[in-house]
Scaffold this motif. Structure first.
Motif, short mmCIF file in Angstrom:
data_model
loop_
_atom_site.label_atom_id
_atom_site.label_comp_id
_atom_site.label_asym_id
_atom_site.label_seq_id
_atom_site.Cartn_x
_atom_site.Cartn_y
_atom_site.Cartn_z
N GLN A 42 1.82 15.74 -0.29
CA GLN A 42 2.12 17.07 -0.23
C GLN A 42 3.57 17.56 -0.70
N LEU A 43 4.46 16.62 -0.66
CA LEU A 43 5.84 16.95 -1.00
C LEU A 43 6.08 16.51 -2.40
N THR A 44 7.35 17.03 -2.94
CA THR A 44 7.79 16.47 -4.20
C THR A 44 8.16 15.04 -3.97
N ALA A 45 8.45 14.38 -5.19
CA ALA A 45 8.82 13.09 -5.23
C ALA A 45 10.34 13.08 -4.38
N GLU A 46 11.08 13.92 -4.91
CA GLU A 46 12.41 14.02 -4.53
C GLU A 46 12.32 14.39 -3.13
N LYS A 81 0.77 -1.09 0.09
CA LYS A 81 -0.04 -0.11 -0.18
C LYS A 81 0.86 1.20 0.04
N PRO A 82 0.60 2.20 -0.68
CA PRO A 82 1.32 3.46 -0.82
C PRO A 82 1.60 4.17 0.63
N SER A 83 2.46 4.90 0.69
CA SER A 83 3.04 5.55 2.15
C SER A 83 3.89 6.69 1.88
N LEU A 84 3.35 7.46 0.65
CA LEU A 84 4.12 8.59 0.17
C LEU A 84 3.45 10.10 0.85
N ASP A 85 4.01 11.20 1.03
CA ASP A 85 3.51 12.13 1.59
C ASP A 85 3.01 12.93 0.19
N ASP A 137 12.31 15.13 -14.29
CA ASP A 137 11.13 16.06 -14.45
C ASP A 137 10.26 15.65 -13.20
N ALA A 138 9.70 14.44 -13.29
CA ALA A 138 9.04 14.01 -12.36
C ALA A 138 9.49 13.76 -10.93
N LEU A 139 10.79 13.95 -10.70
CA LEU A 139 11.22 14.01 -9.34
C LEU A 139 10.93 15.18 -8.49
N PHE A 140 10.76 16.13 -9.33
CA PHE A 140 10.42 17.63 -8.38
C PHE A 140 9.03 17.97 -8.87
N LYS A 141 8.19 17.17 -9.04
CA LYS A 141 6.56 17.54 -8.99
C LYS A 141 6.07 17.01 -7.70
N PRO A 142 5.09 17.68 -7.28
CA PRO A 142 4.17 17.08 -6.20
C PRO A 142 3.76 15.62 -6.39
N VAL A 143 3.86 14.92 -5.36
CA VAL A 143 3.33 13.36 -5.53
C VAL A 143 2.14 13.43 -6.23
N ARG A 144 1.10 14.18 -5.42
CA ARG A 144 -0.15 14.33 -5.92
C ARG A 144 -0.54 14.34 -7.42
N MET A 172 3.63 5.92 -11.24
CA MET A 172 4.83 6.75 -11.23
C MET A 172 5.14 6.93 -9.58
N GLN A 173 3.96 6.71 -8.67
CA GLN A 173 4.02 6.69 -7.40
C GLN A 173 4.76 5.48 -6.99
#
Length: 322
Positions: free
Chosen positions: A99-103, A93-97, A145-152, A158-159
């Motif tokens: 609101q933060l960027t991927a990086e 199951k996903p466990s990412l924040d 580019d995706a590394l610096f985008k918000p996770v949402r 990609m997540q």
């Protein structure tokens, strides 16, 4: 590939039980197994068998009811923090924040695990960290580019790739993989396994896998099958297959009667269905070279781990129903 170190047990589970409040039966019911350093260990079972509960206990995210567990020599009850520093986890199951960027998700994880001290921007982070983030992103097919985008703003696929990069960033001693390739495309799935094999080869990383893609466990050193909270089999893939399944020659001829007569004369047992099926234990070539009848069908059936897995589950379920 670095072989498993027979002298070092890195995961030791004894009489582990997990019973949820109000449940009629334990989710994990008195299971025991061990995993050697550098081993590729697969933990298989159907939905609800107890796989995720077990892996959650081993990674200190869920408490046990009873039993003893040690990871990398540390007791799970007394040294949970030391265990967390030694392991990497790719959860189902996903466990990412979001609101933060991927990086930023990767950066906080790397700092939490002591890989480096925190800096407020990616550019200010140490070069070793920056290089590894880019390299892992390339392995997983995650664009810079995706590394610096918000996770949402990232797609589900990609997540999933991001979670994998985050889990691998600190090169853990023990890597827990709970359905790691779920949601990945074929190219990313292959890239992930190539990378996992490379870190195991380079660093002797211990791999603990749960998966519904049984083919991913074909190259495991050892496989444990769990069903209804109990371990029902635990050995190498080859031993599991040999214990239940027969290797078979699938033959046929326009003169089937002549073929069957030859097989009988050679004292070979066979069954007839769509084709003539001849079980064997040694070399199939020895059987084939003795046959004089012209064959119209010749196939060698080597059982897969998935075949053995299904047969073990069926046997266990039949005993339970009886």
């Amino acid at each position: 590939m670095i072989p498993a170190d027979n002298s070092a047990i890195v995961i030791e589970v004894k009489n582990l039980v997990k019973r949820y409040k109000g449940a009629k039966a334990p989710s994990v019911d008195d299971i025991s197994f061990s995993v050697k350093k550098g081993e590729f260990f697969a933990f298989l079972g159907p939905n609800g068998a107890g796989k995720t509960t077990t892996i959650s206990i081993l990674t200190t995210t869920l408490g046990k009811t009873s039993g003893d567990v040690k990871i990398a020599g540390f007791d799970i009850d007394k040294q949970a923090q030391e265990i967390r520093e030694k392991v990497g986890i790719i959860f189902q199951k996903p466990s990412l924040d979001r609101q933060l960027t991927a990086e930023e998700n990767i950066r906080f994880h790397a700092c939490l695990y002591g890989m480096c001290s925190y800096r407020p921007t990616f550019k200010l982070m140490p070069k070793a960290y920056r290089d590894k983030v880019i390299a892992l992103a390339e392995v997983m097919g995650l664009s810079v580019d995706a590394l610096f985008k918000p996770v949402r703003k990232l797609s589900g696929g990609m997540q999933r790739k991001l979670e994998i990069v985050r889990s691998l960033i600190h090169t853990p001693d023990v890597l827990f993989l709970d359905e790691p390739t779920q949601g990945l495309d074929a190219v990313s799935r292959r890239g992930l396994w190539a990378y996992i094999n490379s870190i195991r080869n380079q660093f002797g990383t211990t791999i603990f896998l749960t998966t519904h893609y049984i083919d991913e466990a074909e190259n495991a050193d050892n496989v444990c099958i769990i069903n209804n909270g109990k371990v029902i089999a635990c050995s190498s893939p080859d031993e599991l297959k040999k214990s239940l399944l027969k290797q078979e020659l699938i033959l046929d001829s326009q003169n089937r009667n002549a073929l069957m007569s030859e097989l009988s004369a050679l004292n070979l047992s066979y069954t007839v269905a769509e084709h003539v099926i001849v079980p064997y234990t040694d070399s199939p070539q020895e059987i084939i070279t003795q046959l004089k009848t012209k064959l119209s069908v010749l196939k060698i059936h080597e059982p897969l781990l998935e075949d053995a897995y299904i047969e073990f589950l069926n046997k266990t379920n039949n005993r339970t129903e009886a």
